[in-house]
Design a protein around this motif. Structure first.
Motif, PDB file in Angstrom:
ATOM      1  N   GLY A   1       5.664  22.347  58.432  1.00 37.92           N
ATOM      2  CA  GLY A   1       5.414  22.575  57.012  1.00 37.92           C
ATOM      3  C   GLY A   1       5.597  24.003  56.573  1.00 37.92           C
ATOM      4  O   GLY A   1       5.614  24.276  55.375  1.00 37.92           O
ATOM      5  N   ALA A   2       5.726  24.939  57.521  1.00 36.01           N
ATOM      6  CA  ALA A   2       5.844  26.343  57.145  1.00 36.01           C
ATOM      7  C   ALA A   2       7.168  26.587  56.440  1.00 36.01           C
ATOM      8  O   ALA A   2       8.231  26.351  57.000  1.00 36.01           O
ATOM      9  N   GLY A   3       7.100  27.061  55.205  1.00 31.86           N
ATOM     10  CA  GLY A   3       8.306  27.358  54.448  1.00 31.86           C
ATOM     11  C   GLY A   3       9.025  26.147  53.897  1.00 31.86           C
ATOM     12  O   GLY A   3      10.121  26.270  53.351  1.00 31.86           O
ATOM     13  N   ASP A   4       8.451  24.955  54.056  1.00 30.34           N
ATOM     14  CA  ASP A   4       9.094  23.751  53.539  1.00 30.34           C
ATOM     15  C   ASP A   4       9.063  23.721  52.023  1.00 30.34           C
ATOM     16  O   ASP A   4       8.138  24.242  51.389  1.00 30.34           O
ATOM     17  N   ALA A   5      10.080  23.078  51.442  1.00 23.25           N
ATOM     18  CA  ALA A   5      10.078  22.857  49.999  1.00 23.25           C
ATOM     19  C   ALA A   5       8.995  21.859  49.614  1.00 23.25           C
ATOM     20  O   ALA A   5       8.382  21.980  48.547  1.00 23.25           O
ATOM     21  N   LEU A   6       8.762  20.870  50.467  1.00 23.78           N
ATOM     22  CA  LEU A   6       7.694  19.885  50.263  1.00 23.78           C
ATOM     23  C   LEU A   6       6.942  19.715  51.574  1.00 23.78           C
ATOM     24  O   LEU A   6       7.545  19.681  52.643  1.00 23.78           O
TER      25      LEU A   6
ATOM     26  N   GLY B   1      -5.669  13.055  50.125  1.00 23.30           N
ATOM     27  CA  GLY B   1      -4.680  13.862  50.810  1.00 23.30           C
ATOM     28  C   GLY B   1      -4.294  15.079  50.004  1.00 23.30           C
ATOM     29  O   GLY B   1      -4.871  15.380  48.950  1.00 23.30           O
ATOM     30  N   SER B   2      -3.286  15.798  50.496  1.00 31.05           N
ATOM     31  CA  SER B   2      -2.850  17.027  49.846  1.00 31.05           C
ATOM     32  C   SER B   2      -1.345  17.187  49.993  1.00 31.05           C
ATOM     33  O   SER B   2      -0.697  16.481  50.768  1.00 31.05           O
ATOM     34  N   ALA B   3      -0.809  18.132  49.230  1.00 30.09           N
ATOM     35  CA  ALA B   3       0.624  18.415  49.304  1.00 30.09           C
ATOM     36  C   ALA B   3       0.890  19.823  48.814  1.00 30.09           C
ATOM     37  O   ALA B   3       0.093  20.396  48.045  1.00 30.09           O
ATOM     38  N   GLN B   4       2.005  20.366  49.251  1.00 27.25           N
ATOM     39  CA  GLN B   4       2.531  21.602  48.710  1.00 27.25           C
ATOM     40  C   GLN B   4       3.908  21.304  48.150  1.00 27.25           C
ATOM     41  O   GLN B   4       4.717  20.629  48.797  1.00 27.25           O
ATOM     42  N   VAL B   5       4.169  21.794  46.945  1.00 28.80           N
ATOM     43  CA  VAL B   5       5.438  21.570  46.264  1.00 28.80           C
ATOM     44  C   VAL B   5       6.010  22.933  45.893  1.00 28.80           C
ATOM     45  O   VAL B   5       5.355  23.709  45.193  1.00 28.80           O
ATOM     46  N   ALA B   6       7.213  23.225  46.388  1.00 30.20           N
ATOM     47  CA  ALA B   6       7.871  24.502  46.111  1.00 30.20           C
ATOM     48  C   ALA B   6       6.958  25.683  46.459  1.00 30.20           C
ATOM     49  O   ALA B   6       6.909  26.684  45.745  1.00 30.20           O
TER      50      ALA B   6
END
Length: 318
Positions: free
Chosen positions: A5-10, A64-69
């Motif tokens: 997940g490091a540096g991922d767009a999503l 749950g959770s997410a990172q976007v951009a």
């Protein structure tokens, strides 16, 4: 989660979405690196559009959770996430009485796009529509309207672009034009999340795909999914049926078993086609057979998709 997940767009971590008692998305964990074209495939009702709307901040996840951009998906970051992404829905949603340029200028104002005239020109150039800038959108074919819709989502120069069924309802020529534009965006390093029912399109465009049916059934490159689900095989065709095929195929290196699919046509399950094919050829020649062809069987992404959907249906019936 798929990847660190490091540096991922999503980056999604056990993301779920419920509407009352109905589960739309369940426990989804995956990562999409920057610059990747990532396909989301699944039957109607599988949660594809819900996933796009959730990641686009239009819906809030239930768990749950997410990172976007690069930003955590939450209410506080919603505005900034929208500045970094763009969503192209299946329906273009254009003002048909306005010209192509007027449509884009209108949306540029709504997005508060800096240097809007330059951005409109750049977007039109990206989708090869500069010469149609003054044409009314209502006069354009559906394929050209899809190009205008794609130009619209490029106005903000998004880091992550969600394309929801971008070629739905298009003829093959128009669909190919949109696919070529997606290829161009890939070359520019834009991260693209593509939902589609066109499995040949996904196989051509996507670096990886996820088969979604509420939860993620499989994820990987198309060739990886084929290898996971299907055994390697050779199709052997001879001029005449073999009189004793068992004596020809028994004990050959890399050949696990065989069956006669039709007269003079044999399917061989093998562990390594590069080892098995020469051995099979030598055995057939030694047996006096006239060999017409020996081909490795290739399963398509459609085969993978249908196999997984069929398994889900069988589970649902038990």
């Amino acid at each position: 989660m798929d990847g660190d997940g490091a540096g991922d767009a999503l980056a999604l971590d056990h993301l779920s979405k419920r509407f009352g008692d109905r589960v739309a998305l369940e426990d989804i964990s995956l990562g999409v690196p920057r610059g990747e074209v990532f396909g989301i495939l699944g039957p109607n009702g599988a949660g594809k559009t819900t996933l796009v709307r959730t990641l686009g901040t239009l819906l809030s996840p239930s768990a749950g959770s997410a990172q976007v951009a690069g930003l955590p998906l939450n209410r506080e970051n919603a505005v900034e996430i929208r500045r970094r992404i763009a969503i192209m829905p299946e329906s273009p949603g254009l003002y048909l009485r306005l010209s192509v340029a007027e449509n884009l200028e209108c949306f540029a104002d709504l997005y508060q796009t800096p240097h809007s005239k330059e951005r409109v020109a750049a977007a039109l150039e990206a989708v090869h529509l500069l010469e149609r800038a003054d044409d009314a959108c209502g006069s354009l074919s559906k394929g050209l309207r899809q190009r205008v819709a794609l130009a619209r989502v490029l106005l903000s120069d998004p880091e992550v672009l969600f394309l929801d069924e971008p070629t739905a309802g298009l003829d093959p020529g128009a669909a190919r034009g949109v696919q070529e534009l997606v290829d161009d965006l890939r070359q520019r390093g834009v991260t693209i999340i593509l939902t589609t029912h066109r499995l040949d399109e996904a196989e051509r465009l996507c670096d990886r795909v996820a088969i979604l049916n509420t939860s993620v059934r499989k994820i990987g490159r198309p060739e990886q999914l084929r290898d996971q689900l299907f055994a390697k095989s050779l199709t052997v065709r001879t001029l005449d049926p073999l009189t004793a095929p068992a004596s020809v195929y028994a004990g050959l290196p890399s050949v696990e078993h065989w069956c006669e699919e039709a007269p003079a046509t044999y399917i061989l399950t093998v562990t390594d086609p590069a080892v098995a094919a020469p051995a099979v050829t030598r055995a057939l020649v030694a047996a006096g057979a006239d060999v017409l062809s020996i081909n490795e069987s290739h399963h398509s992404l459609e085969d993978v998709y249908l196999e997984l959907v069929h398994r889900d249906q069988e589970v649902g019936q038990t």
